[in-house]
Write a protein that holds these residues in place. Structure first.
Motif, PDB file in Angstrom:
ATOM      1  N   ILE A  64       0.807  -1.227   0.000  1.00 47.59           N
ATOM      2  CA  ILE A  64       0.000   0.000   0.000  1.00 47.59           C
ATOM      3  C   ILE A  64       0.835   1.269   0.000  1.00 47.59           C
ATOM      4  O   ILE A  64       0.293   2.371   0.066  1.00 47.59           O
ATOM      5  CB  ILE A  64      -0.991   0.017   1.189  1.00 47.59           C
ATOM      6  CG1 ILE A  64      -0.257   0.003   2.524  1.00 47.59           C
ATOM      7  CG2 ILE A  64      -1.966  -1.153   1.086  1.00 47.59           C
ATOM      8  CD1 ILE A  64      -1.169   0.201   3.724  1.00 47.59           C
ATOM      9  N   GLY A  65       2.141   1.104  -0.055  1.00 43.58           N
ATOM     10  CA  GLY A  65       3.004   2.272  -0.134  1.00 43.58           C
ATOM     11  C   GLY A  65       3.112   3.077   1.147  1.00 43.58           C
ATOM     12  O   GLY A  65       3.521   4.234   1.124  1.00 43.58           O
ATOM     13  N   ALA A  66       2.760   2.467   2.264  1.00 41.17           N
ATOM     14  CA  ALA A  66       2.853   3.185   3.544  1.00 41.17           C
ATOM     15  C   ALA A  66       4.318   3.440   3.872  1.00 41.17           C
ATOM     16  O   ALA A  66       5.165   2.560   3.689  1.00 41.17           O
ATOM     17  CB  ALA A  66       2.213   2.365   4.657  1.00 41.17           C
ATOM     18  N   PRO A  67       4.626   4.625   4.365  1.00 40.99           N
ATOM     19  CA  PRO A  67       6.001   4.887   4.789  1.00 40.99           C
ATOM     20  C   PRO A  67       6.378   3.968   5.957  1.00 40.99           C
ATOM     21  O   PRO A  67       5.596   3.805   6.905  1.00 40.99           O
ATOM     22  CB  PRO A  67       5.976   6.350   5.242  1.00 40.99           C
ATOM     23  CG  PRO A  67       4.751   6.936   4.615  1.00 40.99           C
ATOM     24  CD  PRO A  67       3.766   5.813   4.495  1.00 40.99           C
ATOM     25  N   ILE A  68       7.541   3.383   5.898  1.00 47.30           N
ATOM     26  CA  ILE A  68       7.968   2.430   6.924  1.00 47.30           C
ATOM     27  C   ILE A  68       7.878   3.016   8.337  1.00 47.30           C
ATOM     28  O   ILE A  68       7.404   2.320   9.247  1.00 47.30           O
ATOM     29  CB  ILE A  68       9.361   1.861   6.592  1.00 47.30           C
ATOM     30  CG1 ILE A  68       9.221   0.919   5.397  1.00 47.30           C
ATOM     31  CG2 ILE A  68       9.984   1.145   7.787  1.00 47.30           C
ATOM     32  CD1 ILE A  68      10.491   0.317   4.876  1.00 47.30           C
ATOM     33  N   PRO A  69       8.271   4.265   8.576  1.00 55.47           N
ATOM     34  CA  PRO A  69       8.150   4.786   9.954  1.00 55.47           C
ATOM     35  C   PRO A  69       6.709   4.865  10.467  1.00 55.47           C
ATOM     36  O   PRO A  69       6.486   4.969  11.675  1.00 55.47           O
ATOM     37  CB  PRO A  69       8.759   6.182   9.858  1.00 55.47           C
ATOM     38  CG  PRO A  69       9.662   6.137   8.674  1.00 55.47           C
ATOM     39  CD  PRO A  69       8.979   5.198   7.703  1.00 55.47           C
ATOM     40  N   ASN A  70       5.733   4.797   9.575  1.00 57.05           N
ATOM     41  CA  ASN A  70       4.330   4.880   9.983  1.00 57.05           C
ATOM     42  C   ASN A  70       3.681   3.526  10.220  1.00 57.05           C
ATOM     43  O   ASN A  70       2.528   3.461  10.630  1.00 57.05           O
ATOM     44  CB  ASN A  70       3.513   5.628   8.934  1.00 57.05           C
ATOM     45  CG  ASN A  70       3.883   7.084   8.840  1.00 57.05           C
ATOM     46  OD1 ASN A  70       4.650   7.594   9.645  1.00 57.05           O
ATOM     47  ND2 ASN A  70       3.350   7.762   7.840  1.00 57.05           N
ATOM     48  N   ILE A  71       4.385   2.449   9.954  1.00 55.21           N
ATOM     49  CA  ILE A  71       3.817   1.105  10.083  1.00 55.21           C
ATOM     50  C   ILE A  71       4.076   0.580  11.493  1.00 55.21           C
ATOM     51  O   ILE A  71       5.193   0.614  11.989  1.00 55.21           O
ATOM     52  CB  ILE A  71       4.412   0.155   9.029  1.00 55.21           C
ATOM     53  CG1 ILE A  71       4.106   0.670   7.626  1.00 55.21           C
ATOM     54  CG2 ILE A  71       3.873  -1.270   9.221  1.00 55.21           C
ATOM     55  CD1 ILE A  71       4.874  -0.023   6.528  1.00 55.21           C
ATOM     56  N   ARG A  72       3.018   0.104  12.133  1.00 53.20           N
ATOM     57  CA  ARG A  72       3.114  -0.461  13.478  1.00 53.20           C
ATOM     58  C   ARG A  72       2.824  -1.959  13.410  1.00 53.20           C
ATOM     59  O   ARG A  72       1.898  -2.386  12.729  1.00 53.20           O
ATOM     60  CB  ARG A  72       2.099   0.176  14.425  1.00 53.20           C
ATOM     61  CG  ARG A  72       2.125   1.698  14.458  1.00 53.20           C
ATOM     62  CD  ARG A  72       3.425   2.194  15.078  1.00 53.20           C
ATOM     63  NE  ARG A  72       3.383   3.631  15.301  1.00 53.20           N
ATOM     64  CZ  ARG A  72       3.989   4.531  14.523  1.00 53.20           C
ATOM     65  NH1 ARG A  72       4.647   4.152  13.445  1.00 53.20           N
ATOM     66  NH2 ARG A  72       3.934   5.814  14.808  1.00 53.20           N
TER      67      ARG A  72
END
Length: 67
Positions: free
Chosen positions: A32-40
């Motif tokens: 989904i292209g989520a930025p890695i720092p935003n993934i929990r």
């Protein structure tokens, strides 16, 4: 912000759990292209005596397979 919540039976090494967290993070980023720092990612471990399918716990199933 994706939040990935995983429940697994106890018995994995810390290295295996860390690898799972890494792979889930990478998969969410790719998918989904989520930025890695935003993934929990949260991994919850459940004792094998507290998890049942078909009224048989994992511990009971493991014991039967060993017998």
């Amino acid at each position: 912000m994706p939040f990935i919540d995983v429940t697994i039976a106890q018995g994995r090494t810390p290295e295996q759990i860390r690898a799972l967290m890494h792979e889930l993070t990478e998969a969410a980023h790719r998918a989904i292209g989520a930025p890695i720092p935003n993934i929990r990612v949260v991994v919850r471990e459940v004792p094998t005596t507290h998890w049942a399918a078909g009224d048989v716990t994992i511990a009971e199933r493991q014991a039967a397979e060993s017998a």
